[in-house]
Write an enzyme that holds these catalytic residues in place. Structure first.
Site, PDB file in Angstrom:
ATOM      1  N   ARG A 247      32.823 -14.830  11.613  1.00 27.66           N
ATOM      2  CA  ARG A 247      31.593 -14.859  12.233  1.00 27.66           C
ATOM      3  C   ARG A 247      30.758 -13.446  12.324  1.00 27.66           C
ATOM      4  O   ARG A 247      31.837 -12.525  12.707  1.00 27.66           O
ATOM      5  CB  ARG A 247      31.635 -15.380  13.638  1.00 27.66           C
ATOM      6  CG  ARG A 247      31.227 -16.682  13.825  1.00 27.66           C
ATOM      7  CD  ARG A 247      29.794 -17.142  13.663  1.00 27.66           C
ATOM      8  NE  ARG A 247      29.368 -18.535  13.688  1.00 27.66           N
ATOM      9  CZ  ARG A 247      29.464 -19.430  12.604  1.00 27.66           C
ATOM     10  NH1 ARG A 247      29.536 -19.024  11.473  1.00 27.66           N
ATOM     11  NH2 ARG A 247      29.096 -20.542  12.764  1.00 27.66           N
TER      12      ARG A 247
ATOM     13  N   ASP B  23      31.049 -12.125   4.333  1.00 29.63           N
ATOM     14  CA  ASP B  23      30.077 -13.305   4.182  1.00 29.63           C
ATOM     15  C   ASP B  23      29.240 -13.828   5.432  1.00 29.63           C
ATOM     16  O   ASP B  23      28.090 -14.277   5.424  1.00 29.63           O
ATOM     17  CB  ASP B  23      30.856 -14.648   3.912  1.00 29.63           C
ATOM     18  CG  ASP B  23      30.173 -15.913   4.055  1.00 29.63           C
ATOM     19  OD1 ASP B  23      29.347 -15.922   2.777  1.00 29.63           O
ATOM     20  OD2 ASP B  23      30.218 -16.921   4.383  1.00 29.63           O
TER      21      ASP B  23
ATOM     22  N   GLU C 130      21.568 -11.938  10.958  1.00 33.50           N
ATOM     23  CA  GLU C 130      21.507 -12.829   9.911  1.00 33.50           C
ATOM     24  C   GLU C 130      19.992 -13.546   9.884  1.00 33.50           C
ATOM     25  O   GLU C 130      19.530 -13.736  10.796  1.00 33.50           O
ATOM     26  CB  GLU C 130      22.324 -14.011   9.629  1.00 33.50           C
ATOM     27  CG  GLU C 130      23.740 -13.593   9.460  1.00 33.50           C
ATOM     28  CD  GLU C 130      24.993 -14.368   9.320  1.00 33.50           C
ATOM     29  OE1 GLU C 130      24.748 -15.738   9.332  1.00 33.50           O
ATOM     30  OE2 GLU C 130      26.160 -14.102   9.140  1.00 33.50           O
TER      31      GLU C 130
ATOM     32  N   HIS D  30      26.426 -15.652   3.954  1.00 30.35           N
ATOM     33  CA  HIS D  30      26.771 -16.723   4.771  1.00 30.35           C
ATOM     34  C   HIS D  30      27.031 -18.142   4.045  1.00 30.35           C
ATOM     35  O   HIS D  30      26.375 -18.947   4.576  1.00 30.35           O
ATOM     36  CB  HIS D  30      26.117 -16.676   6.089  1.00 30.35           C
ATOM     37  CG  HIS D  30      26.545 -17.573   7.067  1.00 30.35           C
ATOM     38  ND1 HIS D  30      26.483 -17.345   8.517  1.00 30.35           N
ATOM     39  CD2 HIS D  30      27.790 -18.602   7.098  1.00 30.35           C
ATOM     40  CE1 HIS D  30      27.275 -18.220   9.288  1.00 30.35           C
ATOM     41  NE2 HIS D  30      28.048 -18.832   8.429  1.00 30.35           N
TER      42      HIS D  30
HETATM   43  N1  LIG Z   1      31.513 -18.459   6.740  1.00 30.39           N
HETATM   44  C1  LIG Z   1      31.074 -19.652   6.962  1.00 30.39           C
HETATM   45  O1  LIG Z   1      30.338 -20.219   6.245  1.00 30.39           O
HETATM   46  C2  LIG Z   1      32.217 -20.478   8.060  1.00 30.39           C
HETATM   47  C3  LIG Z   1      31.948 -21.780   7.677  1.00 30.39           C
HETATM   48  C4  LIG Z   1      32.881 -22.530   8.771  1.00 30.39           C
HETATM   49  C5  LIG Z   1      33.326 -21.792   9.793  1.00 30.39           C
HETATM   50  N2  LIG Z   1      33.124 -20.580   9.983  1.00 30.39           N
HETATM   51  C6  LIG Z   1      33.745 -19.980  11.128  1.00 30.39           C
HETATM   52  O2  LIG Z   1      35.081 -19.436  10.977  1.00 30.39           O
HETATM   53  C7  LIG Z   1      35.792 -19.341  12.153  1.00 30.39           C
HETATM   54  C8  LIG Z   1      37.222 -19.940  12.287  1.00 30.39           C
HETATM   55  O3  LIG Z   1      36.768 -21.307  12.100  1.00 30.39           O
HETATM   56  P1  LIG Z   1      37.892 -22.474  12.361  1.00 30.39           P
HETATM   57  O4  LIG Z   1      37.687 -23.521  11.949  1.00 30.39           O
HETATM   58  O5  LIG Z   1      39.226 -22.034  12.086  1.00 30.39           O
HETATM   59  O6  LIG Z   1      37.912 -22.496  14.070  1.00 30.39           O
HETATM   60  P2  LIG Z   1      39.204 -22.747  15.177  1.00 30.39           P
HETATM   61  O7  LIG Z   1      38.622 -23.132  16.479  1.00 30.39           O
HETATM   62  O8  LIG Z   1      40.322 -23.800  14.245  1.00 30.39           O
HETATM   63  O9  LIG Z   1      40.153 -21.319  14.945  1.00 30.39           O
HETATM   64  C9  LIG Z   1      39.898 -20.149  15.539  1.00 30.39           C
HETATM   65  C10 LIG Z   1      40.763 -19.372  16.288  1.00 30.39           C
HETATM   66  O10 LIG Z   1      40.503 -18.275  16.829  1.00 30.39           O
HETATM   67  C11 LIG Z   1      41.101 -18.076  18.138  1.00 30.39           C
HETATM   68  N3  LIG Z   1      40.637 -17.024  18.932  1.00 30.39           N
HETATM   69  C12 LIG Z   1      39.632 -17.285  19.652  1.00 30.39           C
HETATM   70  N4  LIG Z   1      39.496 -16.108  20.494  1.00 30.39           N
HETATM   71  C13 LIG Z   1      40.348 -15.022  19.696  1.00 30.39           C
HETATM   72  C14 LIG Z   1      40.577 -13.709  20.211  1.00 30.39           C
HETATM   73  N5  LIG Z   1      39.903 -13.112  21.267  1.00 30.39           N
HETATM   74  N6  LIG Z   1      41.613 -13.103  19.405  1.00 30.39           N
HETATM   75  C15 LIG Z   1      42.113 -13.624  18.385  1.00 30.39           C
HETATM   76  N7  LIG Z   1      41.886 -15.131  18.160  1.00 30.39           N
HETATM   77  C16 LIG Z   1      41.200 -15.770  18.871  1.00 30.39           C
HETATM   78  C17 LIG Z   1      41.245 -19.511  18.610  1.00 30.39           C
HETATM   79  O11 LIG Z   1      42.659 -19.327  19.350  1.00 30.39           O
HETATM   80  C18 LIG Z   1      41.429 -20.206  17.286  1.00 30.39           C
HETATM   81  O12 LIG Z   1      42.925 -20.513  17.081  1.00 30.39           O
HETATM   82  C19 LIG Z   1      34.663 -19.747  13.243  1.00 30.39           C
HETATM   83  O13 LIG Z   1      33.880 -18.562  13.727  1.00 30.39           O
HETATM   84  C20 LIG Z   1      33.718 -20.638  12.434  1.00 30.39           C
HETATM   85  O14 LIG Z   1      32.417 -20.546  13.310  1.00 30.39           O
HETATM   86  C21 LIG Z   1      32.496 -19.868   9.127  1.00 30.39           C
END
Ligand SMILES: NC(=O)c1ccc[n+]([C@@H]2O[C@H](COP(=O)([O-])OP(=O)(O)OC[C@H]3O[C@@H](n4cnc5c(N)ncnc54)[C@H](O)[C@@H]3O)[C@@H](O)[C@H]2O)c1
Length: 299
Positions: free
Chosen positions: A226, A250, A255, A273
């Site tokens: 993000r 990405d 954005e 993105h």
């Molecule tokens: N680039 C893209 O197009 C795209 C697509 C899908 C998801 N994403 C993003 O990818 C990210 C991860 O997605 P996911 O499905 O693995 O989510 P998820 O909820 O499974 O994993 C997120 C992890 O971050 C950890 N976390 C939260 N706060 C934290 C902190 N302060 N320090 C360290 N770790 C922390 C959580 O404990 C969790 O394990 C999300 O932000 C999501 O929005 C981006």
């Protein structure tokens, strides 16, 4: 029963909803003003990231029972206010995991071997065999900030490619094959740092000037998580200072990206993105979103 589709959604998903006997009103380009006008008629709406489900939309949506986000992040929805109003907010958290993990691995390879820069050089008619000395990712250490669904999918792939994987995630207590540690230790050990955290108060600019100082010289950074989790000015400076050898981005603090300063650097590669931008993920997102609509509408 009817559902308002506010952003471009896979046509197969719309067919699935219709097949369940729910009327689909497809308005993929609806403006915020039009949305406020029509939302009182709908018990359910589907959004991707374009449409913002604000407090005003939730107040106007007097029949609204559910907002389905076809995707993962909920940044475009006022989730707290929806909860207060008794409106369910549902997303499709697993549908894009593989796609984002694969893009992350592709970026590690691209950074290690300068693939975008070499391609640009070839297109410019050059033959720069000595300029682009690459490195192997095998034997290197990948530091994950966030080890949830996508972080772990990246870990599996990186381990298969011969990397050691370490992670910082204060909300996870144990992981097979990945060594958890505090952020400072990770920053000092990682050859590649990849962010997979949501953007929260805690993760805002988690990679800031102090964090860059603690990193190994020559580290490479990847952000397919993000925007807002990297201080982009600090990243620019760390690349200029030679601390960071390359970055693949990405997602961005703002954005669409308006400040193109980072992209003036050869060491920065990236995309707009599109982590979830594969045919397979789009189909899966659509199907999961349709399923959520059907479940909430048919009870
Ligand atoms: N680039 C893209 O197009 C795209 C697509 C899908 C998801 N994403 C993003 O990818 C990210 C991860 O997605 P996911 O499905 O693995 O989510 P998820 O909820 O499974 O994993 C997120 C992890 O971050 C950890 N976390 C939260 N706060 C934290 C902190 N302060 N320090 C360290 N770790 C922390 C959580 O404990 C969790 O394990 C999300 O932000 C999501 O929005 C981006």
């Amino acid at each position: 029963m009817k559902v308002l589709i506010c952003d471009a959604t896979d046509p197969k998903a719309l067919q699935l909803i219709e097949a369940a006997g729910i009327e689909v009103v497809n308005q993929p380009d609806i403006t915020p003003e039009e949305l406020l006008q029509v939302i009182p008629d709908y018990p359910c709406m589907v959004v991707r990231s374009r449409t913002k489900v604000t407090r005003a939309v939730l107040d106007a949506g007097t029949s609204l029972k559910a907002v389905v986000r076809a995707g993962v992040g909920l940044d475009n929805i006022d989730v707290a206010y929806a909860k207060e109003k008794g409106v369910q907010v549902l997303n499709t958290p697993t549908a894009s995991t593989q796609s984002v993990a694969e893009l992350t691995v592709a970026y590690m390879m691209a950074l290690a071997r300068n693939i975008p820069q070499m391609t640009a050089s070839m297109k410019a008619g050059k033959w720069e065999k000595k300029t682009f000395l690459g490195s192997e990712i095998s034997g290197k250490t990948l530091g994950l900030i966030g080890s949830g669904r996508i972080g772990l999918a990246v870990a599996d792939r990186a381990i298969a490619l011969g990397m050691t994987v370490i992670a910082f995630d204060p909300y996870v207590s144990e992981l097979p094959k990945v060594t958890l540690m505090d952020l400072d230790e990770l920053l000092s050990k990682a050859d590649y740092i990849s962010l997979h955290v949501p953007h929260t108060d805690e993760t805002h600019n988690i990679l800031n000037p102090e964090a860059f100082e603690k990193m190994k010289a020559g580290v490479r950074i990847i952000n397919c998580g993000r925007g807002g989790t990297i201080d982009e000015e600090a990243l620019y400076q760390a690349i200029q200072d030679g601390k960071v050898a390359g970055a693949a981005l990405d997602v961005y603090a703002e954005e669409p990206l308006s400040d193109k300063k980072l992209y003036s650097l050869d060491q920065v590669i990236g995309s707009p993105h599109i982590g979830a931008g594969t045919r397979e993920a789009k189909e899966r997102v659509g199907q999961e979103a349709a399923q959520k609509v059907i479940e909430t509408q048919l009870g």
